[in-house]
Design a protein around this motif. Structure first.
Motif, short mmCIF file in Angstrom:
data_model
loop_
_atom_site.label_atom_id
_atom_site.label_comp_id
_atom_site.label_asym_id
_atom_site.label_seq_id
_atom_site.Cartn_x
_atom_site.Cartn_y
_atom_site.Cartn_z
N ARG A 1 0.83 -1.19 0.00
CA ARG A 1 0.00 0.00 0.00
C ARG A 1 0.87 1.25 0.00
NH1 ARG A 1 -3.49 -2.44 -1.58
NH2 ARG A 1 -5.64 -2.69 -0.85
N THR A 2 0.37 2.26 -0.69
CA THR A 2 0.95 3.59 -0.60
C THR A 2 0.33 4.32 0.58
OG1 THR A 2 1.31 3.73 -2.98
CG2 THR A 2 1.24 5.80 -1.77
N VAL A 3 1.16 4.91 1.41
CA VAL A 3 0.70 5.76 2.52
C VAL A 3 0.83 7.20 2.05
CG1 VAL A 3 1.00 6.39 4.93
CG2 VAL A 3 1.49 4.04 4.18
N PRO A 4 -0.29 7.91 1.79
CA PRO A 4 -0.20 9.22 1.14
C PRO A 4 0.45 10.30 1.98
CG PRO A 4 -2.47 8.76 1.79
CD PRO A 4 -1.69 7.50 2.02
N GLY A 5 0.40 10.16 3.31
CA GLY A 5 0.97 11.21 4.15
C GLY A 5 0.21 12.51 4.04
N ILE A 6 0.83 13.58 4.49
CA ILE A 6 0.20 14.90 4.50
C ILE A 6 1.17 15.92 3.92
CG2 ILE A 6 -0.73 16.74 5.97
CD1 ILE A 6 -1.64 14.58 7.91
N ALA A 7 0.71 16.72 2.98
CA ALA A 7 1.51 17.81 2.42
C ALA A 7 1.14 19.11 3.12
CB ALA A 7 1.26 17.93 0.91
N ASN A 8 2.09 20.05 3.16
CA ASN A 8 1.87 21.31 3.87
C ASN A 8 2.53 22.45 3.12
OD1 ASN A 8 3.14 23.40 6.02
ND2 ASN A 8 1.19 22.63 6.80
N ALA A 9 1.87 23.60 3.14
CA ALA A 9 2.45 24.84 2.62
C ALA A 9 2.30 25.91 3.69
CB ALA A 9 1.77 25.27 1.33
N ARG A 10 3.34 26.75 3.84
CA ARG A 10 3.34 27.75 4.91
C ARG A 10 3.99 29.03 4.43
NH1 ARG A 10 6.78 29.80 8.81
NH2 ARG A 10 5.89 30.15 10.91
N VAL A 11 3.39 30.17 4.84
CA VAL A 11 3.96 31.49 4.60
C VAL A 11 4.00 32.23 5.92
CG1 VAL A 11 3.70 33.72 3.44
CG2 VAL A 11 3.16 31.60 2.22
N SER B 1 -0.79 28.67 7.14
CA SER B 1 -0.38 27.38 6.57
C SER B 1 -1.61 26.53 6.28
CB SER B 1 0.57 26.65 7.53
OG SER B 1 -0.09 26.34 8.74
N ALA B 2 -1.39 25.44 5.56
CA ALA B 2 -2.48 24.52 5.25
C ALA B 2 -1.92 23.13 5.03
CB ALA B 2 -3.27 24.98 4.04
N ASP B 3 -2.50 22.14 5.68
CA ASP B 3 -2.23 20.73 5.38
C ASP B 3 -3.13 20.30 4.23
OD1 ASP B 3 -0.32 20.41 7.32
OD2 ASP B 3 -1.67 19.48 8.77
N TYR B 4 -2.62 19.43 3.37
CA TYR B 4 -3.44 18.80 2.34
C TYR B 4 -3.56 17.32 2.65
CZ TYR B 4 -5.23 16.99 -2.01
OH TYR B 4 -6.01 16.35 -2.96
N VAL B 5 -4.81 16.86 2.81
CA VAL B 5 -5.09 15.46 3.13
C VAL B 5 -5.68 14.80 1.89
CG1 VAL B 5 -6.36 13.87 4.61
CG2 VAL B 5 -5.51 16.04 5.54
N ASP B 6 -5.08 13.71 1.46
CA ASP B 6 -5.51 13.01 0.25
C ASP B 6 -6.98 12.60 0.37
OD1 ASP B 6 -4.92 11.60 -2.30
OD2 ASP B 6 -5.37 9.82 -1.09
N PHE C 1 -9.53 14.46 0.78
CA PHE C 1 -10.35 15.44 1.48
C PHE C 1 -10.10 16.86 0.99
CE2 PHE C 1 -10.96 18.53 4.91
CZ PHE C 1 -12.31 18.34 5.16
N GLY C 2 -8.88 17.32 1.08
CA GLY C 2 -8.56 18.69 0.70
C GLY C 2 -7.71 19.36 1.76
N VAL C 3 -7.88 20.67 1.92
CA VAL C 3 -6.98 21.45 2.77
C VAL C 3 -7.57 21.66 4.16
CG1 VAL C 3 -5.90 22.61 0.81
CG2 VAL C 3 -7.90 23.64 1.91
N LEU C 4 -6.65 21.74 5.13
CA LEU C 4 -6.96 22.07 6.51
C LEU C 4 -6.13 23.30 6.88
CD1 LEU C 4 -6.83 18.48 8.06
CD2 LEU C 4 -8.90 19.79 7.52
N PRO C 5 -6.70 24.51 6.78
CA PRO C 5 -5.91 25.73 6.99
C PRO C 5 -5.67 26.02 8.47
CG PRO C 5 -7.84 26.13 5.59
CD PRO C 5 -8.03 24.81 6.26
N ARG C 6 -4.59 26.79 8.71
CA ARG C 6 -4.23 27.22 10.06
C ARG C 6 -3.64 28.63 10.00
NH1 ARG C 6 -0.52 24.39 14.77
NH2 ARG C 6 -2.50 23.33 15.10
N VAL C 7 -4.01 29.46 10.98
CA VAL C 7 -3.37 30.76 11.17
C VAL C 7 -2.73 30.74 12.55
CG1 VAL C 7 -4.88 32.03 9.61
CG2 VAL C 7 -5.55 31.77 12.00
#
Length: 357
Positions: free
Chosen positions: A263-273, A286-291, A293-299
């Motif tokens: 199995r591939t484990v997709p993990g979580i991608a993140n972008a931050r400014v 910042s925002a996490d991207y969950v395979d 589902f989509g993005v989970l933003p954070r301030v």
């Protein structure tokens, strides 16, 4: 399982080993869109679902990590349990309907999609940072894990109820892979699985601004001979019992198998400014991207106060407010979306650094 891994890690190193730049971190982040966290383990959990519109997510990320940094390299021992469920609101609503309601009072259609993946394990990790150019830095890491548990299921297809005909219709496909699954004539299978996961990042920092893209816990897993179940539910179901609940008379086709699972484990991608307002104050988005589902933003904001750093963060999807404190070697954090038993989201961090990493 993770409690045994934590105990093993705690016994693996004597306390004296932490005198020369070691760090210990215990982190936990849990969230469920459709119900409070304390209801996740009750027997009739499906009857309690109150899904949000659109896609829903539930997750659990628990980890204990013991690390030491030597130059550009960081070496770690870790134990982790990780689980993610992504589903349509319809998938949760039909589960609630069948569990708690029975026959709807009006015609209804559902687009059912739900996917769950979880694993528990422990092992070792390595990562290295690379100075690319002035202000630019990259990081790459590997994790080798021995898995004590793996679970996966997926349910897809349409479902409907016609109130005028008092008739149900399903066309659902179900798949389950589970190290705890048991069935007749089951053969022995490997007691442990294995995973090779990666982490990575590319970071830039200027005078006042910073930016980064990264991923974590993405890679591959393998487990020999895991029990698996596949089923098809496809029929028009017309019978209703005296209490108004469905009497299932479907065409059900299913089978049990045992195969090596890769199995591939997709993990979580993140972008931050980030924006540094002053040498002591920084704001970040910042925002996490969950395979699936989509993005989970954070301030977030971080402020230096004397010898300490204090921080605050808000996770917009989870509606979770968190605070953090770094002081005298301690790394502490706590976040929650609401007080009391009705909390849908909660996270914490307890860490300590011996010396400078």
């Amino acid at each position: 399982m993770i409690h045994r891994c934590i105990l093993s890690l705690g016994l693996a190193l004597p306390v004296s080993a932490f005198a020369a730049g070691w760090q210990v971190d215990l982190t936990s982040s849990r969230h469920a869109d459709a119900l409070p966290l304390h209801q996740l383990d009750i027997d009739d959990v499906a009857g309690q679902f109150q899904p949000r519109s659109g896609r829903n997510i539930a997750y659990m990320h628990d980890e204990l990590r013991i690390s030491t940094q030597r130059g550009a390299n960081t070496w770690s021992l870790l134990a982790r349990q990780d689980a993610t469920l992504v589903s349509t609101a319809d998938a949760l609503d039909i589960a609630r309907t069948l569990e708690a309601v029975g026959t709807p009072t009006a015609s209804q259609q559902w687009n059912v999609h739900a996917k769950y993946q979880s694993y528990t394990g422990g092992g070792a990790a390595w990562s290295r940072t690379f100075e690319i150019a002035r202000g630019w830095q990259a990081m790459f890491g590997l994790q080798a894990l021995v898995l004590g548990q793996y679970r996966e299921f997926q349910l897809d297809g349409p479902a409907a109820y016609d109130a005028a005909l008092n008739q149900w219709a399903f066309d659902l496909r179900y798949r389950r892979i589970d190290s705890r699954l048991e069935f007749p004539f089951q053969q022995d299978f490997a007691a442990r699985g294995f995973a090779l996961l990666t982490d990575g990042a590319l970071r830039w920092r200027g005078d006042d601004w910073s930016a980064a893209v990264s991923w974590r816990n993405a890679g591959w897993m393998r487990w020999r001979g895991l029990p698996q179940q596949e089923a098809v539910l496809s029929t028009n179901t017309q019978a209703i019992d005296a209490d108004g609940f469905v009497i299932y008379k479907p065409l059900i086709e299913g089978r049990y198998t045992q195969e090596t699972v890769n199995r591939t484990v997709p993990g979580i991608a993140n972008a931050r400014v980030g924006w540094r307002l002053s040498p002591d104050t920084e704001f970040a988005v910042s925002a996490d991207y969950v395979d699936g589902f989509g993005v989970l933003p954070r301030v977030a904001a971080r402020q230096r106060v004397g010898e300490a750093h204090v921080g605050a963060a808000y996770d917009t999807h989870e509606r979770r407010l968190g605070v953090a404190l770094d002081w005298a070697g301690w790394r502490l954090g706590f976040g929650i979306d609401r007080l009391g038993d009705e909390a849908h989201s909660r996270e914490f961090r307890v860490g300590y650094v011996w010396g400078d990493l």
